[in-house]
Structures are given as C-alpha cells and as structure tokens.
Motif scaffolding. Structure first.
Motif, PDB file in Angstrom:
ATOM      1  N   SER A   1     -12.216  19.306  54.874  1.00  0.00           N
ATOM      2  CA  SER A   1     -11.408  20.518  55.018  1.00  0.00           C
ATOM      3  C   SER A   1     -10.500  20.671  53.808  1.00  0.00           C
ATOM      4  O   SER A   1      -9.933  19.705  53.305  1.00  0.00           O
ATOM      5  N   ILE A   2     -10.367  21.908  53.351  1.00  0.00           N
ATOM      6  CA  ILE A   2      -9.515  22.210  52.212  1.00  0.00           C
ATOM      7  C   ILE A   2      -8.071  22.298  52.690  1.00  0.00           C
ATOM      8  O   ILE A   2      -7.759  23.040  53.619  1.00  0.00           O
ATOM      9  N   GLY A   3      -7.200  21.520  52.081  1.00  0.00           N
ATOM     10  CA  GLY A   3      -5.805  21.494  52.517  1.00  0.00           C
ATOM     11  C   GLY A   3      -4.884  21.154  51.370  1.00  0.00           C
ATOM     12  O   GLY A   3      -5.153  21.490  50.215  1.00  0.00           O
ATOM     13  N   ILE A   4      -3.791  20.458  51.692  1.00  0.00           N
ATOM     14  CA  ILE A   4      -2.813  20.086  50.674  1.00  0.00           C
ATOM     15  C   ILE A   4      -2.460  18.612  50.807  1.00  0.00           C
ATOM     16  O   ILE A   4      -2.694  17.987  51.845  1.00  0.00           O
TER      17      ILE A   4
ATOM     18  N   ALA B   1      -0.067  28.185  50.026  1.00  0.00           N
ATOM     19  CA  ALA B   1       0.141  27.666  48.679  1.00  0.00           C
ATOM     20  C   ALA B   1       0.971  26.390  48.774  1.00  0.00           C
ATOM     21  O   ALA B   1       1.984  26.366  49.482  1.00  0.00           O
ATOM     22  N   PRO B   2       0.562  25.319  48.100  1.00  0.00           N
ATOM     23  CA  PRO B   2       1.310  24.056  48.197  1.00  0.00           C
ATOM     24  C   PRO B   2       2.792  24.198  47.904  1.00  0.00           C
ATOM     25  O   PRO B   2       3.617  23.538  48.538  1.00  0.00           O
ATOM     26  N   GLU B   3       3.154  25.086  46.971  1.00  0.00           N
ATOM     27  CA  GLU B   3       4.564  25.228  46.611  1.00  0.00           C
ATOM     28  C   GLU B   3       5.390  25.837  47.752  1.00  0.00           C
ATOM     29  O   GLU B   3       6.610  25.695  47.785  1.00  0.00           O
ATOM     30  N   ARG B   4       4.734  26.503  48.708  1.00  0.00           N
ATOM     31  CA  ARG B   4       5.455  27.055  49.848  1.00  0.00           C
ATOM     32  C   ARG B   4       5.854  25.966  50.836  1.00  0.00           C
ATOM     33  O   ARG B   4       6.717  26.175  51.686  1.00  0.00           O
ATOM     34  N   VAL B   5       5.200  24.813  50.753  1.00  0.00           N
ATOM     35  CA  VAL B   5       5.486  23.717  51.678  1.00  0.00           C
ATOM     36  C   VAL B   5       6.586  22.819  51.122  1.00  0.00           C
ATOM     37  O   VAL B   5       7.517  22.442  51.840  1.00  0.00           O
ATOM     38  N   ARG B   6       6.485  22.486  49.846  1.00  0.00           N
ATOM     39  CA  ARG B   6       7.426  21.541  49.256  1.00  0.00           C
ATOM     40  C   ARG B   6       8.857  22.052  49.312  1.00  0.00           C
ATOM     41  O   ARG B   6       9.150  23.175  48.909  1.00  0.00           O
ATOM     42  N   GLY B   7       9.750  21.224  49.846  1.00  0.00           N
ATOM     43  CA  GLY B   7      11.165  21.569  49.894  1.00  0.00           C
ATOM     44  C   GLY B   7      11.583  22.458  51.045  1.00  0.00           C
ATOM     45  O   GLY B   7      12.763  22.812  51.166  1.00  0.00           O
TER      46      GLY B   7
ATOM     47  N   ALA C   1      -7.706  11.620  38.870  1.00  0.00           N
ATOM     48  CA  ALA C   1      -7.307  13.024  38.798  1.00  0.00           C
ATOM     49  C   ALA C   1      -7.045  13.593  40.186  1.00  0.00           C
ATOM     50  O   ALA C   1      -6.024  14.257  40.427  1.00  0.00           O
ATOM     51  N   VAL C   2      -7.962  13.331  41.119  1.00  0.00           N
ATOM     52  CA  VAL C   2      -7.812  13.875  42.470  1.00  0.00           C
ATOM     53  C   VAL C   2      -6.597  13.270  43.164  1.00  0.00           C
ATOM     54  O   VAL C   2      -5.786  13.990  43.771  1.00  0.00           O
ATOM     55  N   ASN C   3      -6.452  11.966  43.073  1.00  0.00           N
ATOM     56  CA  ASN C   3      -5.377  11.337  43.825  1.00  0.00           C
ATOM     57  C   ASN C   3      -4.008  11.555  43.205  1.00  0.00           C
ATOM     58  O   ASN C   3      -3.000  11.496  43.912  1.00  0.00           O
ATOM     59  N   GLU C   4      -3.970  11.830  41.916  1.00  0.00           N
ATOM     60  CA  GLU C   4      -2.702  12.242  41.322  1.00  0.00           C
ATOM     61  C   GLU C   4      -2.334  13.655  41.776  1.00  0.00           C
ATOM     62  O   GLU C   4      -1.156  13.946  42.032  1.00  0.00           O
ATOM     63  N   GLU C   5      -3.324  14.521  41.899  1.00  0.00           N
ATOM     64  CA  GLU C   5      -3.068  15.849  42.451  1.00  0.00           C
ATOM     65  C   GLU C   5      -2.598  15.746  43.894  1.00  0.00           C
ATOM     66  O   GLU C   5      -1.673  16.433  44.320  1.00  0.00           O
ATOM     67  N   ASN C   6      -3.245  14.877  44.658  1.00  0.00           N
ATOM     68  CA  ASN C   6      -2.852  14.695  46.054  1.00  0.00           C
ATOM     69  C   ASN C   6      -1.421  14.185  46.149  1.00  0.00           C
ATOM     70  O   ASN C   6      -0.617  14.674  46.950  1.00  0.00           O
ATOM     71  N   ALA C   7      -1.089  13.193  45.327  1.00  0.00           N
ATOM     72  CA  ALA C   7       0.253  12.614  45.359  1.00  0.00           C
ATOM     73  C   ALA C   7       1.320  13.632  44.991  1.00  0.00           C
ATOM     74  O   ALA C   7       2.475  13.506  45.418  1.00  0.00           O
ATOM     75  N   SER C   8       0.950  14.633  44.222  1.00  0.00           N
ATOM     76  CA  SER C   8       1.905  15.659  43.823  1.00  0.00           C
ATOM     77  C   SER C   8       1.990  16.788  44.842  1.00  0.00           C
ATOM     78  O   SER C   8       2.737  17.755  44.647  1.00  0.00           O
ATOM     79  N   GLY C   9       1.212  16.674  45.939  1.00  0.00           N
ATOM     80  CA  GLY C   9       1.235  17.709  46.972  1.00  0.00           C
ATOM     81  C   GLY C   9       0.378  18.902  46.644  1.00  0.00           C
ATOM     82  O   GLY C   9       0.577  19.991  47.185  1.00  0.00           O
ATOM     83  N   GLY C  10      -0.612  18.721  45.762  1.00  0.00           N
ATOM     84  CA  GLY C  10      -1.465  19.821  45.350  1.00  0.00           C
ATOM     85  C   GLY C  10      -2.596  20.112  46.320  1.00  0.00           C
ATOM     86  O   GLY C  10      -2.702  19.522  47.393  1.00  0.00           O
ATOM     87  N   ARG C  11      -3.478  21.035  45.924  1.00  0.00           N
ATOM     88  CA  ARG C  11      -4.611  21.433  46.740  1.00  0.00           C
ATOM     89  C   ARG C  11      -5.713  20.391  46.620  1.00  0.00           C
ATOM     90  O   ARG C  11      -6.174  20.088  45.528  1.00  0.00           O
ATOM     91  N   VAL C  12      -6.125  19.829  47.748  1.00  0.00           N
ATOM     92  CA  VAL C  12      -7.173  18.814  47.773  1.00  0.00           C
ATOM     93  C   VAL C  12      -8.105  19.092  48.939  1.00  0.00           C
ATOM     94  O   VAL C  12      -7.796  19.880  49.828  1.00  0.00           O
TER      95      VAL C  12
END
Length: 452
Positions: A12-15, A82-88, A268-279
């Motif tokens: 599933s596409i998520g964050i 959008a991931p940025e809507r979740v962070r903070g 690359a993928v897990n650094e994106e995941n750790a940053s709260g990006g789209r995975v």
C-alpha cells in the motif's frame, strides 16, 4: 479459507516512517472520526484524547505516531495525504475533526503508556471523544495496529482471509506448490488468477504499475536527497553519495558494482521513509527498501528485464508475503525484526528467483533460505527512530535476497527445511522473544548506543 492477501493490501502506498506506528494509527484515528460523524455525535464533541499502549507508547514519538493520530482525526488517509501535512500536526493546537468540526487538541491529549500492554496486540491505542456534560465519553474505541498498516478494532472478531472470489486459494506453501503442479503455473500466476478474479486484468496491471512507479519514485527521491535525517540522532543520508560515486565510476569501474547499487537503492528508500516521505509499505515501512531495491537490481543488471517481469516479481513476492501475514506475523512489535525485514527479504528472494527463471520449488526454496537466516532478528531501534540499525539492515537484507535467489537456482528445489516450517519457526521465535526486543527501544542497540 485462504492465506492469500491482495497485493493492493500488502503493498500500500503511504507515508513514513512506520506502517505499524504511523500508517496504522492514522487509519485507526480516521475510522474513529468517521464513526463519530456517522453516529451523529460530531456536533456534541468538545474534546478528544488518545492513549498509546505497549510499543506505540514506547516508540510512538520517534515513529511520528502523535502526528499520525492528529492527521487521521482530521480525515486524512496515508494513501492520499501529502507527507508535509502530517509532520508537526501534533503541536498545532487545533484539529478539524472528521474535516468538519474545529476542536482544541493539545499535546497532552496524547498520552503514552508503554508499560500497559493490551491483550489484543503489542500495538494498541484507545481513542475517546467527550461532550458536555459528564465525565463519560460519547464514544470510546480501542484499535490494534497489527503490522503493515493493517488495523483491527477491539470487539471485532478476527477472521481468516476469505477464499471467496479466489479461484486458487492456498493456506500454506505446500498447498501453493500443489496448485502450481496441478495447473502447471508459476507462483506469480496463482496470485494473478486470484487478483484477476477480484479486479480484472486491466485494473490489476494498471495498479501493479502504479505500485512500482511509487516504489521507483521513492528510490529516485532518496538517491538525490542530501542532509540530516530528523529525530536528533544526526544520521547523515548516504544514498546520494553512493549514487554519485558509482555514477562517476561508470563503465570504467574495475569491479562489479551491482551490489553497491543494490545497497544504494535500499538506502534511498529507507532514508526517505525515515524522513517521513512517500513510501510503499512492502510489507512494512521498516522493511520498505528491500523489495524496491531488488526490483531495481533486476531492471539494471538482469538482461531482458521488463515491466512484465516486475509484475511477476511483485505478484510472486505478494504470494509469499501472504503466508507470513496469515500464518505468522509481519509486525516488529509482535515478532521482532525477523517479522519485518525477514519477511521482506523472503518475498524479494522469491520474486527475483521467479523472474530469473526459477520453477515454483526453486522459488519456495529461495524464500525459505532468505527467512531461515533472519530467524531471531530483534527490533531494537535506537531512539525509537526507524534509522539505526533499520536503514543499513534493509541494504544487507537486499543482498541476502539476491544471494538466496541465486543459491536456490543452483538446486532443483529439493531441500530439507520447507518454507512452512521456517514460517512456523519464526512465529514461535517471536512468541519466545523477550518483549524488550520487539520495537520498544528497551534492549539491544537501543540501550547500548549512546545518543549524542
């Protein structure tokens, strides 16, 4: 009944950063908000709070769980937001409950109770909505985030996956192989038949391509991103540096760089995941880099690789992942990292073996080899963050998947330990494993590494 889980549920596409601690809680909070709306209670709500238990209470802050709760309460979904809507969002001070009612929501409205473990699962949360007058909640629901973004509401009867609509149901690798032999098809063909019966071939192919495109986008984003990962550990992104060095070597490299590229893809993928990006959850976020990395390895280094091959790769991996999801666990809080990285490694090994020409017995052997050598792997993230050792662990597991696939191809599929046996062993090992090694950050590296 069947063990088969749809490819659109397992992938599933998520964050980021966690399917069980971010995606699952967001889905639970959204479900709660929609129940308030659908039961006509929304207008009377004056306050909402949430308690996080067990592993969610232990590592929820590092995994972004409070932000996910707030996002879900507003009605956002991990697939579309959008991931940025979740962070903070946890510190915003207000929420728009179910997207309709503005409500005060403070940091203290999320409480952490790591020592309280509910019987349904190690990842549990309770949401409550209050109104005036009286201390009793208008609505209270407890949810379990059971791994891979899947949730279960307390009181709902857990039921096995139904075989309705599946022309080729299976509940073990033994029955899966029997189907392959009876119908003279591949493991991927079995998964394809089940998916086509539910969705149709055109929809299946289009959505498989969409899943792969999201995986590829995540790899590309991670390969070109620099900087420090959030969370306070000061972990430096490395994928872009590795990519740059390998590109500089180019065809003039004096060594085989395929494994180094494989590592770069996973990092690359897990650094994106750790940053709260789209995975893409595959089958979890903590293990999300393995299947995309091995898929990119196939496309870059295997002659005649194709989009059709990627579909076969994903379907084969999904059939194997279904066995882990149904017969053991894909939750680090339940089974340790063997349940996450081990399962993903097994899935990737099976998929690669299939597209390299392996027969069903060789594919099952590849899956077994990969899982066998992850038995007992603990989940002990430093600082409760999906960074150390999680990011490197995906890169190493991607290498193990390739090794397992190629080793299986040198045999005829005959082997002593079956995939069913190793899955059951993983389940038993997870039960026996100390709770401090199950995504609590209370043991292992999490307590032996000084956080600077």
């Amino acid at each position: 009944m069947t063990a088969y889980v749809s490819v659109f549920d397992l992938f599933s596409i998520g964050i980021g950063p966690s399917s069980s601690h971010t995606v699952g809680p967001m889905r639970a909070a959204r479900d709660f908000a929609l129940r308030l709306r659908d039961q006509g209670l929304l207008d009377g709500v004056t306050g909402v709070n949430c308690s996080l238990y067990g592993s969610l209470g232990s590592t929820g802050i590092g995994h972004g769980t409070p932000d996910a709760i707030v996002a879900g309460l507003t009605g956002l979904t991990p697939e579309e937001c959008a991931p940025e809507r979740v962070r903070g969002s946890w510190v915003s001070g207000t929420i728009m409950l179910a997207g309709e009612k503005r409500l005060a929501f403070e940091r203290d409205d999320v409480s952490f109770e790591p020592r309280t473990r509910l019987p349904g699962h190690a990842n549990a949360l309770t949401l409550r909505a209050f109104g005036d007058p009286g201390p009793l909640p208008l609505l209270e629901e407890t949810y379990y985030s059971i791994g891979g973004g899947f949730i279960r509401r307390d009181g709902d009867t857990p039921t096995p996956f139904s075989s309705a609509g599946h022309p080729m149901p299976f509940d073990s690798s033994e029955t899966l192989l029997a189907l392959c032999e009876t119908h003279d098809v591949s493991i991927g063909d079995v998964a394809r038949a089940n998916e086509i019966a539910l969705h149709g071939e055109d929809v299946l192919n289009a959505r498989l391509d969409l899943i792969w495109a999201a995986m590829a986008d995540c790899v590309h984003a991670g390969l070109y991103a620099n900087g420090i990962l959030p969370g306070g550990l000061e972990v430096v992104r490395r994928a872009a540096t590795v990519r740059s060095r390998l590109e500089a070597l180019g065809d003039a490299a004096d060594r085989d760089t395929s494994t180094e590229w494989l590592h770069a893809f996973a990092l690359a993928v897990n650094e994106e995941n750790a940053s709260g990006g789209r995975v893409v959850t595959a089958p979890t976020n903590g293990a999300a880099g393995i299947i995309p990395a091995v898929g990119h390895y196939y496309l870059k280094f295997v002659p005649n690789a194709s989009a059709a091959g990627i579909r076969e790769y994903l379907l084969t991996a999904n059939a194997i992942g279904s066995l882990f999801k149904s017969n053991a666990s894909i939750s680090g809080a339940e089974g340790g990292c063997q349940a996450e990285v081990g399962s993903a490694c097994s899935m990737a090994a099976a998929g690669l073996c299939a597209v390299l020409g392996g027969n069903p017995h060789q594919v099952e052997n590849a899956a077994e080899i990969a899982m066998e050598h992850h038995l007992g792997l603990t989940c002990d993230p430093v600082g409760g963050l999906v960074q150390v050792p999680c990011i490197e662990r995906n890169a190493i597991a991607a290498s193990t998947a390739v090794s397992a696939a190629r080793l299986a191809l040198h045999g005829d599929g005959t082997h002593l330990v079956s995939l069913d046996t190793v899955i059951e062993t993983m389940r038993q090992t997870g039960i026996d494993m100390s709770q401090k090694y199950k995504e609590t950050s209370e043991g292992g590296l999490a307590v032996n590494v000084i956080e600077c």
